[in-house]
Structure formats: structure tokens, C-alpha cells
Scaffold this motif. Sequence first.
Motif, short mmCIF file in Angstrom:
data_model
loop_
_atom_site.label_atom_id
_atom_site.label_comp_id
_atom_site.label_asym_id
_atom_site.label_seq_id
_atom_site.Cartn_x
_atom_site.Cartn_y
_atom_site.Cartn_z
N GLU A 1 40.32 40.21 61.15
CA GLU A 1 40.74 41.55 61.59
C GLU A 1 40.61 41.67 63.11
N HIS B 1 40.64 39.22 65.18
CA HIS B 1 41.62 38.32 65.78
C HIS B 1 43.00 38.99 65.84
N LEU B 2 43.38 39.64 64.74
CA LEU B 2 44.69 40.33 64.73
C LEU B 2 44.70 41.44 65.78
N ARG B 3 43.62 42.17 65.83
CA ARG B 3 43.54 43.31 66.74
C ARG B 3 43.58 42.88 68.20
N CYS C 1 43.77 39.11 69.63
CA CYS C 1 44.60 37.99 70.08
C CYS C 1 46.05 38.19 69.72
N ALA D 1 47.63 40.98 68.94
CA ALA D 1 48.17 42.12 69.71
C ALA D 1 48.43 41.71 71.15
N ALA E 1 51.43 39.75 71.33
CA ALA E 1 52.63 40.58 71.12
C ALA E 1 53.11 41.16 72.44
N LEU E 2 52.15 41.51 73.29
CA LEU E 2 52.52 42.08 74.59
C LEU E 2 53.22 41.04 75.45
N MET F 1 53.65 34.66 70.95
CA MET F 1 53.49 35.50 69.77
C MET F 1 53.76 34.71 68.49
N ARG G 1 50.91 32.39 67.71
CA ARG G 1 49.71 33.09 67.22
C ARG G 1 49.87 33.51 65.76
N VAL G 2 51.07 34.01 65.44
CA VAL G 2 51.31 34.49 64.07
C VAL G 2 51.30 33.33 63.09
#
Lengths: 122, 122, 122, 122
Positions: D87, D89-91, D93, D95, D98-99, D105, D108-109
Motif C-alpha cells: 500500500e 509502495h503504491l501510494r 512510488c 504515484a 505516475a507524475l 510508470m 513500476r506497475v
Amino acid sequence: MAENDSLTKAPDTPGTLTADCCSAHAETGQHGYSKDKDAHLKRLRRIEGQIRGLQRMVDEDVYCIDILTQVSASTKALQSFALQLLEEHLRHCVAHAALEGGAEMDERVEEATAAIARLLRT
Amino acid sequence: MAENDSLTKAPDTPGTLTADCCSAHAETGQHGYSKDKDAHLKRLRRIEGQIRGLQRMVDEDVYCIDILTQVSASTKALQSFALQLLEEHLRHCVAHAALEGGAEMDERVEEATAAIARLLRT
Amino acid sequence: MAENDSLTKAPDTPGTLTADCCSAHAETGQHGYSKDKDAHLKRLRRIEGQIRGLQRMVDEDVYCIDILTQVSASTKALQSFALQLLEEHLRHCVAHAALEGGAEMDERVEEATAAIARLLRT
Amino acid sequence: MAENDSLTKAPDTPGTLTADCCSAHAETGQHGYSKDKDAHLKRLRRIEGQIRGLQRMVDEDVYCIDILTQVSASTKALQSFALQLLEEHLRHCVAHAALEGGAEMDERVEEATAAIARLLRT
């Protein structure tokens, strides 16, 4: 009684025990899961309905998280079905093999453990 | 373009972002899983076939261990489908939310984590 | 021999069968997992080392994905340990109970199935 | 502020983003899991205690089913730790990536999905 019959015949027809314990003598009702066949089929038809529900959800562009929730429910239903089958298998086939002892028992236990491992790894 | 629209409209219509990111504008092709819809439906139809195969196996009194092997295969196929969906969700909805930042992002991440937890617990 | 003793004594001391089958007579070596005790302890010490490794990784700010990979390895090691224990349990306690038959067997099978369900649900 | 700094520097030092997002600047407290480091270490020490408890149980010939219950509890605790880490990591790294968008991106996904797949498969 019928159970004893199959025990006595087992040595003459090696390999048939497998079929005997879980499935074969549907008419005598002594096998494992067959007497619960209707319940199993009902469960599986419900799961089939869930999978068709998933197709509808994808087709109607439902939000992915809601689809994932439904996938979890279907997976859980499949696992419950597997556990039910496994319990009957232990109760009938493994117990049956225990009465025979020796290699038959070892083989059944290894086979059941491998099946459990496959369920755990999915 | 449409993406910007939905971003602009989001505050006015809370909750619609959810539909936007993954599914709604099917005609624009910018949402997450819809462009892979055919692949998803094909996968799910194959899983449906596996479940019907399980019914046949139960009906024909196939050895329980072989049925359990097929259950594991179906569960694995469902998990693969879920992972595929989740990857698209992270790539589209979570990334989309990241650009908005703040509460939207937090909500998406919590929601995705809860979905992963449900997959893990089944 | 000792096995028959424990069978004979079982009705007088309900509940002791449990201890008998898997663990009690360590000196006779007939119980389930105890003869593999050293192997089990070695495995668990290795897992303990993995958990300490995780603490080091967190402490040294290692990249989260690498930590997750190590968590997966530790979980897998725990599951392997559980499967090993379960196999011995089926081979010894469940087989033992099968020889007794009846309620004892039913209880053991239900208990084993519940344990497998808990492993699946984690 | 500090977050913007790391974003600005990122292009100059490709590959360091990984370390940046989750772990590196411990002193600035802007990374992912490090601010929860104490909580993570506490959790892991509790799991380490559970594993040592398992060793004691094996050593004292505790009934196998009770050991399996404890294994399930430890596995669940490890999975909870993994979900917590994921959680964060998603919030952070994902995110963060994504920027930046683009390949960063995607990478990472894919990486996060592969980590989730490993957790599911254990």
C-alpha cells in the motif's frame, strides 16, 4: 460389508482401488464423493453462473474493483468445493488405504499432499 | 480531452471518476480494461468451459484427485485474470488518481489494496 | 505393540490419542513428526533467519519490491513446512484413526480439513 | 518541497528514483515505508517471535494440528506486512512514477503486479 468386499478384491485387481474408493460403485453408495454428487453439481453450476456474471460485468464495463471482488468470491467458492471434495477423499480413500496399509497408504497420502500443495500454490 | 473533461467535472459529480477511469468512455478507448475486453471475455469463456468440465468430471465419477487438479487450474486461471485486471487498473485508474493527488489518490490506493487483500485471502 | 497399547488405553483417557499419534512417545519413535524433528527445527531456524533478514532490509531502507520478494520466499517456506507436517499427520494420525474407525476418524478428518482451510485462507 | 526536489533531480540520475521513492532520503522522511519503519520492525519482531514459538512447539512435541494453526497465523502476519508495504509502495512510488509518466510508470506497475503475483502464488 460391501466395503469388505472391495477390500478382499483389491489385491487381485491392483490399481482399481483408486476408482473404488471415490467413484466407482455408484450403485452401492460406498464411494466417496458420489453420494454428494448432486450437492457438488449444484455448487459447480452456481460457480459457472458466477463466471458468466463476470463476463457480463466485463461486457458492461463495470468498475474493475467490483469485478475483482467477484473474482475473489468465485475463487473462494472453488476453494470451498475443493475442500469439500478433499474432506470426502480423506474420509473414504485415505481411510480405505489406511486399512490396507503399506505402499497403498503411502501413495494415497503423497497424492493427497501434492493436491493440497497445488491448491495452496494457486 | 475527454480525460480532462472528466477531471474538470469530477468535483461536481463525486463518484463518477470511478466509472471514468476504468470503464465509462468506451467510445474513446481511453479507459483501462475495456480495450482488452475481447481478451478478457475470451479468458472468462475458457474458465467457464473449465467449470463445465468439472461438472462433467463429477458426473462421470472421475477420481477426486484429478478433479482437485482441475480445480487448481481453474483457480489459477481466475487469479491470472484478476492480476491482468489489476495491472490495468493500476496503470490507468491509480495513475489517473495520482495526477489528481490528495484524497482521490488515497482512496484509490486503499481500494486497490483491499482488493489485493481479498485476492490473497481466498 | 506400543501402538496397540495406546489404542487400548485410548477409551480410558479420552483426548490422549491426539498426543499419542503425533508427538507423545518420543522415545519409541512411532509418532508422526517427532522423528523428523531435527529437519523441522532446521527449517524453522532458516525461516527465522529470513525474518531477521527482513528486519535488516527494512532497517537499511531496501527497495520495497525487494522486501516483498523476500516476504514471498518466507511465506513459501512456511507453507512448505506446513505441507511436510500435514503429510506426516495424514500418514500417522489420520491413518491411526482410520484403524479405529467411527467417530475418532471423523473427528481427525474434520480437524485436518479445517487446518487445510486455514492454510488456504492465509 | 523535498518531493519536488527529488522529481527535479530524477532525470539527471536515472534509476535512482527507485531508491528515492521508497527508501533513500531517510532523513527527509518523504520516502514510502521508512516513516513507518518502527511499526514494520515491530511487526517483524513479532513474527520472528512466532517462528521461535513454532520451534518450541516442535521441540515439545505439540500436536501437529496446533502447530499448523500457528503456521497459518504466521503466514497471515507476513501477508499483512506485505500488504502494508505494498500500500505504501503504491501510494508513494507508483504515484511518484505516475507524475513522471511514460516508461517509468509502466515499469513500476509491471514490477508491482509481478510482486503481487508472487504473493498470490505462495
